[in-house]
Design a protein around this motif. Structure first.
Motif, PDB file in Angstrom:
ATOM      1  N   LYS A  99     -53.663  52.634 -20.053  1.00 51.90           N
ATOM      2  CA  LYS A  99     -53.407  51.213 -20.265  1.00 51.90           C
ATOM      3  C   LYS A  99     -53.911  50.840 -21.650  1.00 51.90           C
ATOM      4  CE  LYS A  99     -56.031  48.264 -18.036  1.00 51.90           C
ATOM      5  NZ  LYS A  99     -56.618  47.425 -16.968  1.00 51.90           N
ATOM      6  N   ILE A 100     -53.285  49.809 -22.245  1.00 54.65           N
ATOM      7  CA  ILE A 100     -53.746  49.292 -23.534  1.00 54.65           C
ATOM      8  C   ILE A 100     -53.938  47.794 -23.392  1.00 54.65           C
ATOM      9  CG2 ILE A 100     -53.138  48.891 -25.954  1.00 54.65           C
ATOM     10  CD1 ILE A 100     -51.630  51.504 -25.954  1.00 54.65           C
ATOM     11  N   HIS A 136     -58.792  54.880 -21.569  1.00 47.10           N
ATOM     12  CA  HIS A 136     -58.612  56.258 -21.126  1.00 47.10           C
ATOM     13  C   HIS A 136     -58.816  56.384 -19.622  1.00 47.10           C
ATOM     14  CE1 HIS A 136     -59.126  56.931 -25.430  1.00 47.10           C
ATOM     15  NE2 HIS A 136     -58.605  58.122 -25.246  1.00 47.10           N
ATOM     16  N   THR A 137     -58.119  57.343 -19.073  1.00 48.31           N
ATOM     17  CA  THR A 137     -58.325  57.665 -17.666  1.00 48.31           C
ATOM     18  C   THR A 137     -59.787  58.012 -17.452  1.00 48.31           C
ATOM     19  OG1 THR A 137     -56.077  58.513 -17.509  1.00 48.31           O
ATOM     20  CG2 THR A 137     -57.634  59.182 -15.781  1.00 48.31           C
ATOM     21  N   PRO A 138     -60.449  57.374 -16.509  1.00 46.21           N
ATOM     22  CA  PRO A 138     -61.885  57.619 -16.336  1.00 46.21           C
ATOM     23  C   PRO A 138     -62.188  59.089 -16.081  1.00 46.21           C
ATOM     24  CG  PRO A 138     -61.161  55.749 -15.017  1.00 46.21           C
ATOM     25  CD  PRO A 138     -59.922  56.413 -15.535  1.00 46.21           C
ATOM     26  N   ILE A 139     -63.313  59.526 -16.639  1.00 44.76           N
ATOM     27  CA  ILE A 139     -63.780  60.881 -16.344  1.00 44.76           C
ATOM     28  C   ILE A 139     -64.115  60.958 -14.854  1.00 44.76           C
ATOM     29  CG2 ILE A 139     -65.603  62.565 -16.806  1.00 44.76           C
ATOM     30  CD1 ILE A 139     -65.932  61.229 -19.532  1.00 44.76           C
ATOM     31  N   PRO A 140     -63.669  61.985 -14.187  1.00 40.38           N
ATOM     32  CA  PRO A 140     -63.920  62.064 -12.744  1.00 40.38           C
ATOM     33  C   PRO A 140     -65.409  61.975 -12.403  1.00 40.38           C
ATOM     34  CG  PRO A 140     -62.389  63.764 -13.452  1.00 40.38           C
ATOM     35  CD  PRO A 140     -62.924  63.122 -14.689  1.00 40.38           C
ATOM     36  N   GLU A 141     -65.712  61.221 -11.378  1.00 47.52           N
ATOM     37  CA  GLU A 141     -67.081  61.162 -10.885  1.00 47.52           C
ATOM     38  C   GLU A 141     -67.343  62.404 -10.033  1.00 47.52           C
ATOM     39  OE1 GLU A 141     -69.183  58.982 -11.835  1.00 47.52           O
ATOM     40  OE2 GLU A 141     -67.780  57.693 -12.910  1.00 47.52           O
TER      41      GLU A 141
END
Length: 292
Positions: free
Chosen positions: A61-62, A113-118
């Motif tokens: 998303k932007i 950015h797509t969140p870093i996986p938890e």
């Protein structure tokens, strides 16, 4: 995750001259086509975006805003909120003004950015499956992985899993002196679906990639630092030198073309950590750029 801003300022355009297409261009992975439709006393502006390049780097998303200005201050600047998603690529703005008006616009946009996986997602990534054939023990956690997949991406694991090492014959292989979070971050750059670097993770990824010999992670980090990063140039130059990213190093050296930039680099904490070879290249670049 923190967002990096991408800014842009257009040229000025007279409303009663030219076609409906005002401007088309690309800036840091964001393509924008600016058009207008004229009515009797109204104008509709349209900004159509294409950010496929950023999508391929993990942006989902932007957000930000577009601001429309009068070049002669005949009306107050008008701001429009921007939220670009997979299903929404266009922004429109309608207002009344004379057709002799001269306008321009700016935007300030933040790629999300797509969140870093938890850890819970990491647990799913490394859960037992028919595709996995060995177990790594990292920071007390069990990671079920594929020898073939890791060997393809990493010279370290290619050697570790070979018959020349005792670990290659073990059912569970301990990986010491690394945190689960950092190790999982490295593997997530290629396993099973890539997570792209950000300014917050790029240095960790580079450290892990060097230890575990993952060249694809270095290439991904180099691309981020060359095209997306807002990290200070001095630190980027040091990372290029430290972690062996020749294209990035060449770009940084090429931009070291003024005395002021060279002095700023020399005052930085990173300067003393540069290799002698890179310092020489900086000096040669400075001499060349100031020669007549």
């Amino acid at each position: 995750m923190a967002r990096t801003k991408i800014g842009y300022t257009s040229r000025t355009y007279l409303m009663n001259v030219g076609s409906e297409l005002l401007e088309s261009g690309s800036n840091n992975g964001i393509e924008c086509i600016w058009t207008r439709i004229l009515y009797d006393h109204r104008i509709i502006f349209n900004w159509k975006f294409n950010w496929t390049e950023l999508k391929n780097q993990g942006v989902h998303k932007i957000t930000g805003y577009i601001t429309l200005f009068s070049a002669n201050n005949s009306f107050r600047a008008m701001r429009r909120t921007v939220e670009l998603t997979e299903s929404k690529q266009e922004i429109e703005k309608e207002f009344e003004c004379g057709h002799t008006e001269t306008v321009y616009y700016t935007y300030s946009l933040s790629p999300c950015h797509t969140p870093i996986p938890e850890n819970t997602v990491y647990d799913e990534m490394f859960a037992p499956s028919d595709q996995n054939d060995t177990i790594l023990i990292v920071d007390g956690k069990k990671l079920h992985v594929s020898k073939a997949f890791l060997s393809y991406h990493s010279e370290y694991f290619r050697a570790l899993f070979s018959s020349n090492y005792k670990e290659g014959q073990m059912d569970e292989i301990p990986i010491g002196e690394v945190s689960f979070k950092d190790f999982a971050l490295l593997l997530s750059t290629f396993y099973p679906q890539p997570t792209f670097p950000s300014d917050e993770t790029v240095e960790i990824i580079l450290k892990m990639a060097r230890r575990f010999l993952v060249t694809s992670a270095v290439s991904s980090a180099e691309h981020h630092l060359m095209n997306m990063s807002k990290i200070d140039n001095e630190k980027i130059l040091w990372m290029a030198d430290e972690y062996g990213m020749p294209n990035l190093l060449e770009k940084c050296i090429r931009e070291m073309n003024t005395i002021a930039k060279a002095k700023k680099m020399k005052r930085s904490a990173e300067y003393d950590q540069l290799s002698d070879k890179t310092k020489l290249k900086m000096y040669e670049r400075l001499v060349d750029s100031n020669s007549y």
